[in-house]
Enzyme design. Sequence first.
Site, mmCIF file in Angstrom:
data_model
loop_
_atom_site.group_PDB
_atom_site.id
_atom_site.type_symbol
_atom_site.label_atom_id
_atom_site.label_comp_id
_atom_site.label_asym_id
_atom_site.label_seq_id
_atom_site.Cartn_x
_atom_site.Cartn_y
_atom_site.Cartn_z
ATOM 1 N N ARG A 239 41.133 37.295 30.733
ATOM 2 C CA ARG A 239 40.477 37.825 31.916
ATOM 3 C C ARG A 239 38.999 37.467 31.854
ATOM 4 O O ARG A 239 38.371 37.596 30.789
ATOM 5 C CB ARG A 239 40.629 39.346 31.997
ATOM 6 C CG ARG A 239 42.024 39.800 32.409
ATOM 7 C CD ARG A 239 42.333 39.431 33.866
ATOM 8 N NE ARG A 239 43.624 39.889 34.313
ATOM 9 C CZ ARG A 239 44.735 39.149 34.365
ATOM 10 N NH1 ARG A 239 44.704 37.886 33.985
ATOM 11 N NH2 ARG A 239 45.867 39.656 34.821
ATOM 12 N N GLU A 268 35.945 36.206 40.201
ATOM 13 C CA GLU A 268 36.872 35.180 40.679
ATOM 14 C C GLU A 268 36.982 35.285 42.187
ATOM 15 O O GLU A 268 37.146 36.393 42.689
ATOM 16 C CB GLU A 268 38.257 35.371 40.060
ATOM 17 C CG GLU A 268 38.273 34.962 38.606
ATOM 18 C CD GLU A 268 39.655 34.992 37.973
ATOM 19 O OE1 GLU A 268 40.648 35.015 38.718
ATOM 20 O OE2 GLU A 268 39.726 34.988 36.750
ATOM 21 N N HIS A 287 42.210 29.884 37.466
ATOM 22 C CA HIS A 287 43.202 30.912 37.091
ATOM 23 C C HIS A 287 44.630 30.406 37.349
ATOM 24 O O HIS A 287 45.375 30.988 38.151
ATOM 25 C CB HIS A 287 42.939 32.222 37.864
ATOM 26 C CG HIS A 287 43.538 33.434 37.209
ATOM 27 N ND1 HIS A 287 42.983 34.688 37.297
ATOM 28 C CD2 HIS A 287 44.663 33.582 36.463
ATOM 29 C CE1 HIS A 287 43.737 35.558 36.642
ATOM 30 N NE2 HIS A 287 44.773 34.914 36.120
HETATM 31 C C1 DGY Z 1 48.809 37.557 35.224
HETATM 32 O O1 DGY Z 1 50.027 37.506 35.452
HETATM 33 O O2 DGY Z 1 48.228 38.610 34.961
HETATM 34 C C2 DGY Z 1 48.068 36.259 35.253
HETATM 35 O O3 DGY Z 1 46.718 36.376 35.117
HETATM 36 C C3 DGY Z 1 48.440 35.435 36.460
HETATM 37 O O4 DGY Z 1 49.649 34.873 36.109
#
Ligand code: DGY
Length: 327
Positions: A239, A268, A287
């Site tokens: 993250r 983001e 991402h």
């Molecule tokens: C999630 O699933 O949390 C990812 O960041 C996106 O696939």
Amino acid sequence: MAKPKVFVARQIFQEALDMIAAEAEVEVWPDELPPPRDVLLQKVADVDGLLSLLTDKVDGGLMDAAPKLRVISQIAVGYENIDMKEATRRGIPVGYTPGVLTRTTADMAFALLMAAARRLVEGAEAVKAGKWKTWHPLHFLGPDIHGATLGILGMGRIGLEMAKRAQGFEMPILYNDVIRRPKEEEEQYHMRFESLDTVLKESDFISVHVNLTPDTYHLISDQELDLMKPTVVLVNAARGPVIDPKALYRALKNKSIGAAALDVTEPEPIAIDDPLLTLDNCIIVPHIASASVATRLRMSTMAAENLIAGLRGEKMVNCVNPEVYQR
Ligand code: DGY
């Protein structure tokens, strides 16, 4: 009997939409960008179910605006966009998609590690810009990956898959997490549990795989970056807010670390004028670590399964707050 109503906050795989449509009246948000907040609140006003994405804020306000809401199904393994306390207080089960994206995400983290170390993006851009004039012994040098020490922060499902991938490159592993892996696993994957500081100081590559919590917000900031080797390659496919972006910019700019490769940023999407985008030693992708066809298809159908279970009043298999079923 009238079918329940569902709002699906973005286009997902048709297979999953068909599954939902067999059970419910479905409205799918057709745009690439998320529905604006006021529109989202309007869309959920009379729905029984919501299929949400990380980019949709699902808080108490939204739940107030959706008095009939009895299931939320998130198409992601992360769910920090959802106010879990509010959902649980209201007895709303929240589904998510763990497991299915683990290996795909680790594949990408390893790809980022390799790309940053071996300067793939810089090299490819130079070729396209007509800058490939000759073979030169000192051009585009980077660190070796094989045999280098890999530091893994967060040894959960994805961290462990990263460790497995590193075996092929004969990389010894240092790791830190709130809990330690079993001894047999440590031996099998040549992993040594160490303090955070030791992992930061002794690793040639560092890959971040912790969840975002108040404890991991800006886990990597000036002080931590200062501990790292000047050649270290830092990877984040977890993250964005786990790394302080201003501190990262300073470290990359001053070359107090070697390079970074980020699948996630804070915020983001990253602003087009963010200084990180001016650096050659920083790769940023949007991402996409879980974005293989098979994985995104499975995430879609899994989110549909969770949603349908919730609509039927059945226990969903992948539920973030199973305590709602205890009542
Ligand atoms: C999630 O699933 O949390 C990812 O960041 C996106 O696939």
